[in-house]
Scaffold this motif. Structure first.
Motif, short mmCIF file in Angstrom:
data_model
loop_
_atom_site.label_atom_id
_atom_site.label_comp_id
_atom_site.label_asym_id
_atom_site.label_seq_id
_atom_site.Cartn_x
_atom_site.Cartn_y
_atom_site.Cartn_z
N ASP A 37 -43.82 -69.29 97.87
CA ASP A 37 -44.54 -68.29 98.64
C ASP A 37 -45.66 -67.61 97.85
O ASP A 37 -46.54 -67.00 98.43
CB ASP A 37 -43.55 -67.23 99.15
CG ASP A 37 -42.57 -67.84 100.16
OD1 ASP A 37 -42.91 -67.84 101.35
OD2 ASP A 37 -41.52 -68.33 99.74
N ARG B 170 -45.76 -64.73 102.85
CA ARG B 170 -44.98 -65.92 103.21
C ARG B 170 -45.91 -67.12 103.11
O ARG B 170 -46.95 -67.17 103.76
CB ARG B 170 -44.42 -65.79 104.62
CG ARG B 170 -43.57 -67.00 105.05
CD ARG B 170 -43.19 -66.93 106.52
NE ARG B 170 -42.40 -65.74 106.80
CZ ARG B 170 -42.71 -64.86 107.75
NH1 ARG B 170 -43.79 -65.05 108.49
NH2 ARG B 170 -41.96 -63.80 107.95
N LYS B 171 -45.54 -68.10 102.26
CA LYS B 171 -46.36 -69.30 102.08
C LYS B 171 -47.81 -68.96 101.77
O LYS B 171 -48.74 -69.49 102.34
CB LYS B 171 -46.29 -70.19 103.33
CG LYS B 171 -44.88 -70.66 103.68
CD LYS B 171 -44.29 -71.52 102.58
CE LYS B 171 -42.88 -72.00 102.93
NZ LYS B 171 -42.27 -72.79 101.84
N THR C 29 -37.59 -63.88 104.98
CA THR C 29 -38.36 -65.12 104.87
C THR C 29 -39.69 -64.91 104.16
O THR C 29 -40.47 -65.85 104.01
CB THR C 29 -38.65 -65.70 106.27
OG1 THR C 29 -39.49 -64.80 107.01
CG2 THR C 29 -37.35 -65.94 107.03
N ALA C 30 -39.98 -63.70 103.73
CA ALA C 30 -41.22 -63.40 103.02
C ALA C 30 -40.92 -62.49 101.84
O ALA C 30 -39.97 -61.70 101.86
CB ALA C 30 -42.23 -62.73 103.96
#
Length: 463
Positions: free
Chosen positions: A110, A343-344, A356-357
């Motif tokens: 990330d 995120r990513k 998720t982040a």
């Protein structure tokens, strides 16, 4: 000789030192490509806060386990949780925390940190550690501690870079403060660790890094690292992940920003209707700031854990000797509203799909300084200076020249790109690839601060 590695010498003399000091078999590592880093000066994390808590519901849904857990905390409390509590759960929840069960670093992760960009970063930190060791009087035993070592890349590059200095490496015991089992495994692999029987013959085993034959231990907190031994601490991008409390100015003063569950079962920001325990830390932080600085702010972030960690570091260094190096992105003053989610390699809202982040906030370096100075009269605080100033003073210019003399065209391009990312400012002027992949310089966005025992003098390169 080690002190001279980190001072401004004549170009020819410094080149000779770097050519001799670092093993030539360390081939330049290709740095990963990425579109953005975790240090953007803009944040898309904030949303407007309402002045009073809203009704919340807890209907069955397809929420993730972490979201269910967070909503369960709100339901159990009967009201909202602090931003700091949310941040801590999202990052380090034992079952679903962002850092716990995954490798979040590098081009496939990330975000990308300086050690992943170029081996030269860890090598320069190694030069700093060796110089401090000399200022400490070359003790025969030293705890080298890294807080939040990621994949172990920085420590691996540090050890490889100093491998020729046997007196230094033989004095070291590496202590890695890491709560993620997944990252511990990566660190063990990258440091080429093996288990062997102890010299005491009692059947116990100890872990050794085959890079330089140095013992390695893991801990979940700094307090677990044995005291009574001179200590060198490295905290690179560790403080920015410590949970922050956010406060917003209202008509009746400062009120803490909280996170509640809205009627549609999503998370939302609200303001606490009364003072919270973290208000004590807000008052402490405001005491360190000038009225002019505070009057222009509508929001303030405070990080109690950063204050407490700094106090623990200062107390340890005061008694045991040694120093700490803190490298992170932040400000030398009060931080207003910096909390961000990545995120990513892209910014997202901090309440979007928690877990998720990555969540991080600017580091308040002024708060670190005051916390250390109030904790002990036996330590001194130096900086912050920019990462560019720090690496430049330690000789990264001459290190990159030495590496460029013995590498392929692909490695040379990677070296130049990595060098720019570490010391440059803004987009690299030499970039010919896609605009969205242009390397962004971290040289001025990252700051470096040192805390040392006063008995050892002023550390390099803060003289």
């Amino acid at each position: 000789m080690l002190r001279r590695l980190a001072v401004q010498l004549s170009s020819s003399h410094q080149r000779r030192l770097f050519n001799a000091s670092f093993p030539q078999f360390l081939a330049p590592r290709l740095s990963p490509s990425f579109s953005s880093t975790s240090t953007s000066s803009s944040s898309s994390s904030s949303s407007s806060s309402s002045q009073s808590p809203q009704k919340h519901s807890h209907e069955p849904s397809s929420d993730s386990e972490l979201v269910k857990h967070l909503k369960g905390i709100v339901k159990f409390r009967g009201g909202p949780i602090t931003v700091a509590e949310y941040m801590e759960e999202v990052l380090t929840n034992p079952k679903a925390g962002f850092y716990i069960n995954r490798d979040v670093f590098g081009a496939e992760g990330d975000f990308i940190t300086s050690p992943e960009v170029s081996q030269m970063f860890g090598e320069m930190v190694g030069v700093w550690a060796m110089c401090l060791w000399e200022q400490m009087g070359r003790p025969s035993r030293v705890n080298l501690v890294e807080l939040g070592p990621g994949r172990g890349t920085l420590m691996a590059d540090l050890l490889c870079g100093v491998s020729k200095f046997k007196n230094f490496t033989e004095s070291l015991h590496i202590h890695l403060v890491e709560c993620s089992p997944t990252l511990q495994k990566l660190q063990r692999s990258n440091l080429k660790c093996v288990d062997e029987g102890s010299s005491g013959g009692d059947g116990d085993t100890r872990t050794i890094s085959k890079l330089v034959g140095t013992p390695v231990s893991w801990h979940v907190a700094l307090e677990e690292v044995p005291s009574g031994v001179p200590t060198i601490i490295v905290a690179h991008e560790f403080y920015d992940a410590l949970p922050v409390h956010q406060f917003q100015r209202a008509t009746r003063g400062w009120f803490e920003k909280m996170i509640d569950v809205a009627e549609n079962s999503s998370f939302q920001f609200v303001l606490s209707p009364k003072s919270t325990p973290a208000t004590l830390f807000l008052m402490k932080r405001c005491k360190w700031a000038s009225p002019e600085e505070l009057n222009k702010l509508e929001q303030i972030e405070v990080c109690p854990k950063a204050m407490e960690l700094t106090e623990a570091i200062a107390t340890r260094l005061s008694g045991d000797g040694g120093g700490a190096l803190i490298i992170d992105y932040g400000l030398d003053g009060v931080v207003s509203d910096s909390l961000q989610a990545i995120r990513k390699h892209k910014f997202v809202h901090i309440l979007d799909n928690p877990g998720t982040a990555d969540l991080s906030a600017y580091v308040d370096f002024a708060s670190i300084r005051h916390s250390a100075e109030e904790a002990s009269e036996n330590v001194s605080v130096h900086g912050p200076i920019t990462q560019s100033q720090f690496l430049g003073s330690l000789g990264i210019n001459f290190r990159v020249e030495a590496l460029l003399q013995n590498c392929t065209d692909e490695q040379a391009e990677s070296l130049r790109t990595g060098y720019w990312r570490l010391v440059g400012d803004g987009e690299a002027p030499f970039w010919e690839g896609p605009d969205e992949q242009a390397p962004l310089g971290m040289g001025t966005r990252y700051l470096v601060m040192a805390i040392v025992n006063k008995g050892q003098g002023i550390p390099i390169p803060f003289q």
